[in-house]
Write a protein that holds these residues in place. Structure first.
Motif, PDB file in Angstrom:
ATOM      1  N   VAL A   1       0.852  -1.335   0.073  1.00 19.41           N
ATOM      2  CA  VAL A   1      -0.056  -0.020   0.103  1.00 19.41           C
ATOM      3  C   VAL A   1       0.987   1.253   0.186  1.00 19.41           C
ATOM      4  N   SER A   2       0.386   2.326  -0.275  1.00 16.95           N
ATOM      5  CA  SER A   2       1.115   3.552  -0.430  1.00 16.95           C
ATOM      6  C   SER A   2       1.065   4.327   0.950  1.00 16.95           C
ATOM      7  N   ASN A   3       2.106   5.223   0.850  1.00 24.07           N
ATOM      8  CA  ASN A   3       2.183   6.002   2.254  1.00 24.07           C
ATOM      9  C   ASN A   3       1.064   6.640   2.794  1.00 24.07           C
ATOM     10  N   THR A   4       0.176   6.968   1.703  1.00 26.84           N
ATOM     11  CA  THR A   4      -1.103   7.899   2.127  1.00 26.84           C
ATOM     12  C   THR A   4      -2.300   6.848   2.503  1.00 26.84           C
ATOM     13  N   ALA A   5      -2.014   5.695   2.380  1.00 27.20           N
ATOM     14  CA  ALA A   5      -3.052   4.512   2.625  1.00 27.20           C
ATOM     15  C   ALA A   5      -3.469   4.660   4.072  1.00 27.20           C
ATOM     16  N   THR A   6      -4.867   4.342   4.325  1.00 29.39           N
ATOM     17  CA  THR A   6      -5.224   4.518   5.889  1.00 29.39           C
ATOM     18  C   THR A   6      -5.106   2.776   6.286  1.00 29.39           C
ATOM     19  N   VAL A   7      -5.429   2.689   7.717  1.00 29.69           N
ATOM     20  CA  VAL A   7      -5.170   1.342   8.258  1.00 29.69           C
ATOM     21  C   VAL A   7      -6.206   0.399   7.429  1.00 29.69           C
ATOM     22  N   ARG A   8      -7.507   0.916   7.402  1.00 27.23           N
ATOM     23  CA  ARG A   8      -8.420   0.031   6.653  1.00 27.23           C
ATOM     24  C   ARG A   8      -7.822  -0.541   5.270  1.00 27.23           C
ATOM     25  N   ASP A   9      -7.402   0.599   4.472  1.00 25.00           N
ATOM     26  CA  ASP A   9      -6.744  -0.120   3.202  1.00 25.00           C
ATOM     27  C   ASP A   9      -5.704  -1.024   3.286  1.00 25.00           C
ATOM     28  N   ALA A  10      -4.808  -1.100   4.361  1.00 26.99           N
ATOM     29  CA  ALA A  10      -3.808  -2.000   4.766  1.00 26.99           C
ATOM     30  C   ALA A  10      -4.340  -3.279   4.994  1.00 26.99           C
ATOM     31  N   LEU A  11      -5.495  -3.389   5.862  1.00 26.05           N
ATOM     32  CA  LEU A  11      -6.300  -4.438   6.284  1.00 26.05           C
ATOM     33  C   LEU A  11      -6.751  -5.221   4.983  1.00 26.05           C
ATOM     34  N   VAL A  12      -7.254  -4.273   4.039  1.00 26.83           N
ATOM     35  CA  VAL A  12      -7.915  -5.023   2.944  1.00 26.83           C
ATOM     36  C   VAL A  12      -6.749  -5.592   2.229  1.00 26.83           C
TER      37      VAL A  12
ATOM     38  N   VAL B   1       4.785   1.575   0.905  1.00 27.41           N
ATOM     39  CA  VAL B   1       5.933   2.327  -0.101  1.00 27.41           C
ATOM     40  C   VAL B   1       5.647   3.607  -0.627  1.00 27.41           C
ATOM     41  N   THR B   2       6.624   4.284  -1.092  1.00 29.88           N
ATOM     42  CA  THR B   2       6.416   5.571  -1.643  1.00 29.88           C
ATOM     43  C   THR B   2       5.833   5.559  -3.089  1.00 29.88           C
ATOM     44  N   HIS B   3       5.761   6.488  -3.612  1.00 30.92           N
ATOM     45  CA  HIS B   3       5.125   6.535  -5.099  1.00 30.92           C
ATOM     46  C   HIS B   3       6.029   6.002  -6.132  1.00 30.92           C
ATOM     47  N   ASP B   4       7.404   6.022  -5.635  1.00 29.19           N
ATOM     48  CA  ASP B   4       8.558   5.037  -6.539  1.00 29.19           C
ATOM     49  C   ASP B   4       8.692   3.868  -5.981  1.00 29.19           C
ATOM     50  N   PHE B   5       7.997   3.476  -5.063  1.00 23.66           N
ATOM     51  CA  PHE B   5       8.036   2.069  -4.491  1.00 23.66           C
ATOM     52  C   PHE B   5       9.282   1.947  -3.584  1.00 23.66           C
TER      53      PHE B   5
ATOM     54  N   GLY C   1       8.135   0.970   5.443  1.00 21.72           N
ATOM     55  CA  GLY C   1       7.771   0.476   6.350  1.00 21.72           C
ATOM     56  C   GLY C   1       6.923  -1.044   6.240  1.00 21.72           C
ATOM     57  N   ILE C   2       6.458  -1.426   7.268  1.00 24.65           N
ATOM     58  CA  ILE C   2       5.877  -2.881   7.241  1.00 24.65           C
ATOM     59  C   ILE C   2       4.788  -2.734   8.242  1.00 24.65           C
ATOM     60  N   PHE C   3       3.499  -3.575   7.908  1.00 20.55           N
ATOM     61  CA  PHE C   3       2.602  -3.520   8.883  1.00 20.55           C
ATOM     62  C   PHE C   3       1.819  -5.085   8.851  1.00 20.55           C
ATOM     63  N   THR C   4       2.125  -5.717  10.154  1.00 21.09           N
ATOM     64  CA  THR C   4       1.795  -6.966  10.175  1.00 21.09           C
ATOM     65  C   THR C   4       0.683  -7.415  11.072  1.00 21.09           C
ATOM     66  N   ASP C   5       0.378  -8.511  11.214  1.00 22.26           N
ATOM     67  CA  ASP C   5      -0.611  -9.093  12.081  1.00 22.26           C
ATOM     68  C   ASP C   5      -0.448  -8.407  13.607  1.00 22.26           C
ATOM     69  N   GLY C   6       0.819  -8.286  13.906  1.00 22.62           N
ATOM     70  CA  GLY C   6       1.256  -7.965  15.295  1.00 22.62           C
ATOM     71  C   GLY C   6       0.963  -6.698  15.574  1.00 22.62           C
ATOM     72  N   ASP C   7       1.359  -5.748  14.316  1.00 19.79           N
ATOM     73  CA  ASP C   7       1.159  -4.267  14.483  1.00 19.79           C
ATOM     74  C   ASP C   7      -0.254  -4.065  14.559  1.00 19.79           C
ATOM     75  N   LEU C   8      -1.195  -4.733  14.076  1.00 19.13           N
ATOM     76  CA  LEU C   8      -2.697  -4.847  13.994  1.00 19.13           C
ATOM     77  C   LEU C   8      -3.177  -4.790  15.541  1.00 19.13           C
TER      78      LEU C   8
ATOM     79  N   THR D   1       1.215   5.170   8.115  1.00 21.30           N
ATOM     80  CA  THR D   1       2.461   5.503   8.461  1.00 21.30           C
ATOM     81  C   THR D   1       2.480   5.750  10.083  1.00 21.30           C
ATOM     82  N   ALA D   2       1.246   6.111  10.687  1.00 21.70           N
ATOM     83  CA  ALA D   2       1.319   6.454  12.061  1.00 21.70           C
ATOM     84  C   ALA D   2       1.430   5.158  12.802  1.00 21.70           C
ATOM     85  N   VAL D   3       1.290   3.972  12.181  1.00 21.71           N
ATOM     86  CA  VAL D   3       1.168   2.773  13.138  1.00 21.71           C
ATOM     87  C   VAL D   3       1.977   1.687  12.697  1.00 21.71           C
ATOM     88  N   MET D   4       2.658   1.578  11.354  1.00 22.23           N
ATOM     89  CA  MET D   4       3.593   0.901  10.698  1.00 22.23           C
ATOM     90  C   MET D   4       4.721   0.476  11.597  1.00 22.23           C
TER      91      MET D   4
END
Length: 330
Positions: free
Chosen positions: A220-231, A244-248, A252-259, A275-278
């Motif tokens: 997902v992009s760095n502007t995505a929401t947590v919901r977007d990440a879950l999807v 990732v940024t616009h140029d990949f 960061g990473i968002f995992t089940d543990g982060d969730l 980006t606030a919780v990754m």
């Protein structure tokens, strides 16, 4: 009409089995005295061989010879087996003047081998023999004869080749491993000749051979929401997603543990930016690294996923522990 089958007590059967093992162990032990100058000379002939080592043997010696040829070939000494009965009907043409011949015969009088001796001599190739009779015709014709005689066979009738074939096999292994060491044959060399074996996979398989790329990568992009990440996590099934940024570029990473940690904070998943919780400092690996290195990195950090990046930290792949399991690296 029924035929009765003789029965034996368990103790009797175990005693019979132990007797065989003791007899063959003694035969192997006595081989230590045969690692002598003849053994060293045989190794020198094979080390200097510009062609291949041609192994011949008849009957049970043929089975042992086939295995010795396979061991030689897989440990850096090109070799193949030729059946002596077939050799006199055309297969002798497989032997060239650059080869070395290794012949096995317990008696040293195997007719099928003796028949082709003049032809082997005409080729002027070194003949190495493993015989149980150093005064036999075959032993005397050899450039080097290695004595693999045994005091007795494990068969109580003294008929079935048992201890004698074991002794020949062990001496063949001794020759193969001595050559391996002398040539500096490495684990990497072994892996190249066993690409589908476990060791081959561990030493040859690279990260880029098994990583997920393109649309298969959770991202997902760095502007995505947590919901977007879950999807994205649900869609891709990795239990994580990269950010990732616009140029990949990986940020960061968002995992089940982060969730789980995020939900404990009772945030709004629809408005909170990922980006606030990754996790910012995620583990990465290069595409040209060995897959076994990825396994080690996962084990050390107790993680199941690695991001594969290039020198500029651009995301090019994702590797999961399951990928390593499927590839046989684990």
């Amino acid at each position: 009409m029924s035929i009765s089958t003789p029965t034996q007590s368990a103790e009797k059967l175990k005693a019979l089995g132990l007797a065989v093992i003791h007899t063959e162990a003694q035969a192997i032990s006595e081989l230590a005295n045969r690692i002598d100058d003849a053994f060293a000379q045989a190794c020198q002939f094979m080390l200097q061989c510009a062609g291949r080592i041609v192994v011949i043997g008849m009957g049970k010696s043929g089975h042992i010879g086939n295995k010795i040829a396979a061991t030689l070939a897989s440990t850096g000494s090109p070799a193949f087996f030729v059946h002596p009965g077939e050799a006199s009907h055309g297969d002798l043409g497989m032997i060239t003047a650059k080869d070395v011949v290794l012949a096995l015969s317990n008696s040293g009088e195997t007719e099928e081998i003796l028949v082709i001796l003049p032809l082997i001599k005409r080729l002027e190739v070194p003949l190495i023999t493993l015989t149980g009779n150093p005064t036999s015709t075959l032993a005397k014709a050899a450039a080097v004869n290695i004595d693999v005689s045994v005091a007795k066979e494990a068969c109580p009738l003294g008929l079935a080749p048992t201890a004698s074939t074991t002794a020949a096999l062990v001496m063949g292994d001794a020759l193969a491993i001595a050559l391996l060491e002398a040539k500096g044959f490495s684990a990497d060399d072994f892996a190249r000749s066993h690409p589908k074996g476990r060791l081959g996979r561990r030493l040859l398989l690279l990260t880029h051979d098994i990583m997920h790329t393109g649309e298969a990568m959770p991202m997902v992009s760095n502007t995505a929401t947590v919901r977007d990440a879950l999807v994205e996590m649900t869609r891709k099934g990795f239990g994580m997603t990269t950010i990732v940024t616009h140029d990949f570029q990986v940020i960061g990473i968002f995992t089940d543990g982060d969730l789980r940690r995020t939900l404990d904070k009772q945030i709004n998943i629809h408005s909170t930016i990922i980006t606030a919780v990754m996790t910012k400092h995620c583990k990465t690996i290069g595409a040209d690294c060995l897959a076994v290195e990825a396994l080690t990195l996962m084990q050390l950090n107790k993680i199941t996923t690695l991001l594969v990046v290039d020198a500029q930290q651009t995301l090019i792949g994702v590797l999961h522990m399951h990928d390593l399991l499927r590839a046989g690296v684990v």
